[in-house]
Design an enzyme around this catalytic site. Structure first.
Site, PDB file in Angstrom:
ATOM      1  N   LYS A 112       4.074   8.984   8.769  1.00  0.00           N
ATOM      2  CA  LYS A 112       3.800   8.390  10.080  1.00  0.00           C
ATOM      3  C   LYS A 112       4.751   8.902  11.188  1.00  0.00           C
ATOM      4  O   LYS A 112       4.546  10.013  11.656  1.00  0.00           O
ATOM      5  CB  LYS A 112       3.753   6.866   9.951  1.00  0.00           C
ATOM      6  CG  LYS A 112       2.597   6.498   8.988  1.00  0.00           C
ATOM      7  CD  LYS A 112       2.149   5.081   8.965  1.00  0.00           C
ATOM      8  CE  LYS A 112       0.829   4.984   8.207  1.00  0.00           C
ATOM      9  NZ  LYS A 112       0.825   4.187   7.004  1.00  0.00           N
ATOM     10  N   ASP A 116       9.274   2.946  -0.256  1.00  0.00           N
ATOM     11  CA  ASP A 116       8.217   3.569   0.532  1.00  0.00           C
ATOM     12  C   ASP A 116       8.450   3.147   1.982  1.00  0.00           C
ATOM     13  O   ASP A 116       8.076   2.053   2.391  1.00  0.00           O
ATOM     14  CB  ASP A 116       6.846   3.108   0.033  1.00  0.00           C
ATOM     15  CG  ASP A 116       5.715   3.726   0.847  1.00  0.00           C
ATOM     16  OD1 ASP A 116       6.005   4.366   1.877  1.00  0.00           O
ATOM     17  OD2 ASP A 116       4.549   3.554   0.456  1.00  0.00           O
ATOM     18  N   TYR A 153       0.850  -1.184   0.000  1.00  0.00           N
ATOM     19  CA  TYR A 153       0.000   0.000   0.000  1.00  0.00           C
ATOM     20  C   TYR A 153       0.884   1.232   0.000  1.00  0.00           C
ATOM     21  O   TYR A 153       1.835   1.318   0.774  1.00  0.00           O
ATOM     22  CB  TYR A 153      -0.906   0.003   1.240  1.00  0.00           C
ATOM     23  CG  TYR A 153      -1.800   1.223   1.343  1.00  0.00           C
ATOM     24  CD1 TYR A 153      -2.863   1.405   0.453  1.00  0.00           C
ATOM     25  CD2 TYR A 153      -1.586   2.190   2.320  1.00  0.00           C
ATOM     26  CE1 TYR A 153      -3.677   2.522   0.542  1.00  0.00           C
ATOM     27  CE2 TYR A 153      -2.406   3.306   2.414  1.00  0.00           C
ATOM     28  CZ  TYR A 153      -3.449   3.467   1.522  1.00  0.00           C
ATOM     29  OH  TYR A 153      -4.264   4.573   1.618  1.00  0.00           O
TER      30      TYR A 153
HETATM   31  C1  LIG Z   1       0.187   4.664   5.600  1.00  0.00           C
HETATM   32  C2  LIG Z   1       0.994   4.442   4.394  1.00  0.00           C
HETATM   33  C3  LIG Z   1       0.981   5.334   3.304  1.00  0.00           C
HETATM   34  C4  LIG Z   1       0.027   6.485   3.221  1.00  0.00           C
HETATM   35  O1  LIG Z   1       0.229   7.436   4.204  1.00  0.00           O
HETATM   36  P1  LIG Z   1      -0.983   8.405   4.614  1.00  0.00           P
HETATM   37  O2  LIG Z   1      -0.353   9.361   5.570  1.00  0.00           O
HETATM   38  O3  LIG Z   1      -2.046   7.544   5.194  1.00  0.00           O
HETATM   39  O4  LIG Z   1      -1.432   9.089   3.364  1.00  0.00           O
HETATM   40  C5  LIG Z   1       1.870   5.121   2.278  1.00  0.00           C
HETATM   41  N1  LIG Z   1       2.716   4.078   2.292  1.00  0.00           N
HETATM   42  C6  LIG Z   1       2.752   3.199   3.305  1.00  0.00           C
HETATM   43  C7  LIG Z   1       3.741   2.084   3.292  1.00  0.00           C
HETATM   44  C8  LIG Z   1       1.872   3.339   4.377  1.00  0.00           C
HETATM   45  O5  LIG Z   1       1.872   2.430   5.359  1.00  0.00           O
END
Ligand SMILES: *Cc1c(COP(=O)(O)O)cnc(C)c1O
Length: 426
Positions: free
Chosen positions: A266, A238, A143
């Protein structure tokens, strides 16, 4: 017992789609109505009915130091007194950028945004602008936020709700995204043989944590580095979850693999809305106003959010926090695995440091396909029993368990005991 939460949820559903501002918060997949939260401190979270839980969601990762950490609250209070937004540069943004460049091995230059979604969306645009190519490769069950190009075969809430692709994403755009099985280098090699000169970037969660936690094969990650180099594609890690969680410098430091671009989120906001993307100077200097690839944000680099994030990173830089988290992770997950074995419940436990998951499946879980074989009904029974015993887990078999430094040995022991009770109900 949950009267106030129930009433709030009823009202919420009238005014907010599904009653929540992010789909993963609803308890749809496990058949519960979500508790509404009143407050939290350390590793404990309290709902509006006064039920107290041990929190293993930790706001989906950010609260690595626990809730209401005094240093972070102090930093926010100090900052807020001087104003909440200026739309002009501030010193704290420079401090934040310097700290990130210092901590994350591959980042030479960084741009702040307001969420992980913005970070990945912007990194993809930059990679496309830099390479003058359109196609991207991602992996099934990873994701990367909800930008159009990245919602194809995605994990997290998309997997939880069983949505294969989202309506509203133009087919012409989705067509440019190639989604492949994680840990399968051969399929990546095949895609490059076929489309190599059109592939702008490969984006990957180096430790996937949105289909449950998957342990990456080092040959796979090293292979991604090698093949993107060969074809002049951009490798994007990511690290929105893994950044500042697995090591100071995230998964890239832990595995010693340097991506071209890194996405952060995060933890970097200390509980406030922050994201960032950064990488090689040569690539990052293509961003406006230095370069011609456009991306902007009214509230980007917000001083209050920077203060909270910086306070968090400053604490993470000190001491042996990652050794401590590794130990806590080991104790918790080996305890739970042992309890499952004793109860005769088939589980596969995947863990990297303070990030882990329990799959109700008797085979190794190495990709989205095997993660999907986990028994969702058993997960629901386990989830509900844990919640009743005061353990707050993510309401989905596709999400990780997040540990914080505030989870004490006693708290972990208590959690294992509750897991034993839960397993005996299965
Ligand atoms: C949570 C998440 C996102 C998206 O971040 P948001 O602040 O919710 O937009 C992107 N990549 C990863 C791996 C994530 O866990």
């Amino acid at each position: 017992m949950n009267k106030k939460s129930e009433l709030l949820f009823q009202k919420a559903r009238k005014y907010i789609p599904g009653g929540v501002n992010s789909p993963v918060r609803a308890g749809k997949a496990v058949g519960i109505d979500p508790p509404f939260i009143a407050e939290a401190t350390g590793c404990l979270i309290t709902d509006v009915d006064g039920n107290e839980y041990i929190d293993y969601i930790c706001s989906w990762g950010p609260m690595i130091l626990g809730h209401t950490h005094p240093d972070i609250i102090r930093a926010i209070k100090e900052s807020i007194k001087r104003g909440t937004s200026f739309g002009a540069p501030t010193g704290v943004e420079v401090q934040m950028a310097e700290t990130i460049v210092d901590m994350v091995p591959s980042i030479e230059m960084v741009r702040m945004v307001n969420s992980g979604t913005e970070a990945t969306m912007s990194a993809i645009r930059l990679a496309r602008g830099f390479t003058v190519r359109d196609k991207i490769i991602k992996f099934d069950g990873c994701y990367h936020g909800h930008a159009d190009s990245l919602l194809v075969s995605a994990g997290s809430g998309v997997a939880t709700l069983g949505i294969p692709g989202s309506p509203g994403v133009p087919g012409d755009l989705a067509k440019l995204t190639i989604s492949l099985p994680f840990n399968n280098l051969e399929s990546v090699v095949r895609a490059f043989h076929r489309f190599g000169s059109d592939i702008a970037a490969v984006i990957v969660e180096p430790v996937p944590a949105n289909m449950g936690v998957i342990i990456p094969d080092m040959d796979f990650l090293n292979g991604l580095r090698k093949i993107t180099d060969e074809y002049g594609s951009i490798l994007i890690f990511d690290e929105v979850i893994s950044g500042f969680r697995l090591a100071h410098g995230g998964a890239q430091e832990l595995f010693d693999i340097m991506p071209d671009l890194t996405c952060l989120g995060k933890i970097i906001g200390g509980g406030l809305p922050v994201g960032a993307y950064g990488g090689k100077k040569e690539i990052m200097s293509r961003m406006a106003p230095e370069g011609d690839v456009y991306q902007a944000g009214t509230l980007s680099g917000n001083p209050v959010a920077m203060a909270a994030g910086l306070a968090t990173l400053n604490i993470l830089k000190q001491g042996n926090i990652y050794e401590e988290l590794e130990k806590k992770g080991r104790v918790l997950f080996s305890g739970i695995e042992e309890a499952a074995n004793q109860a005769g419940v088939q589980v596969t436990v995947n863990r990297v440091g303070s990030l882990g998951s329990i799959f109700f499946h008797d085979q190794p879980v190495t990709d989205f396909h095997s993660a999907n074989a986990t028994n969702a009904d058993i997960f629901s029974v386990y989830f509900k029993s844990m919640l009743e015993q005061g353990i707050y887990l993510a309401p989905s078999p596709y999400e990780a368990v997040f540990l914080s430094t505030a989870h004490t040995e006693d708290i972990i022991k208590k959690t294992i005991k509750c897991a034993k009770t839960a397993f005996s109900a299965i």
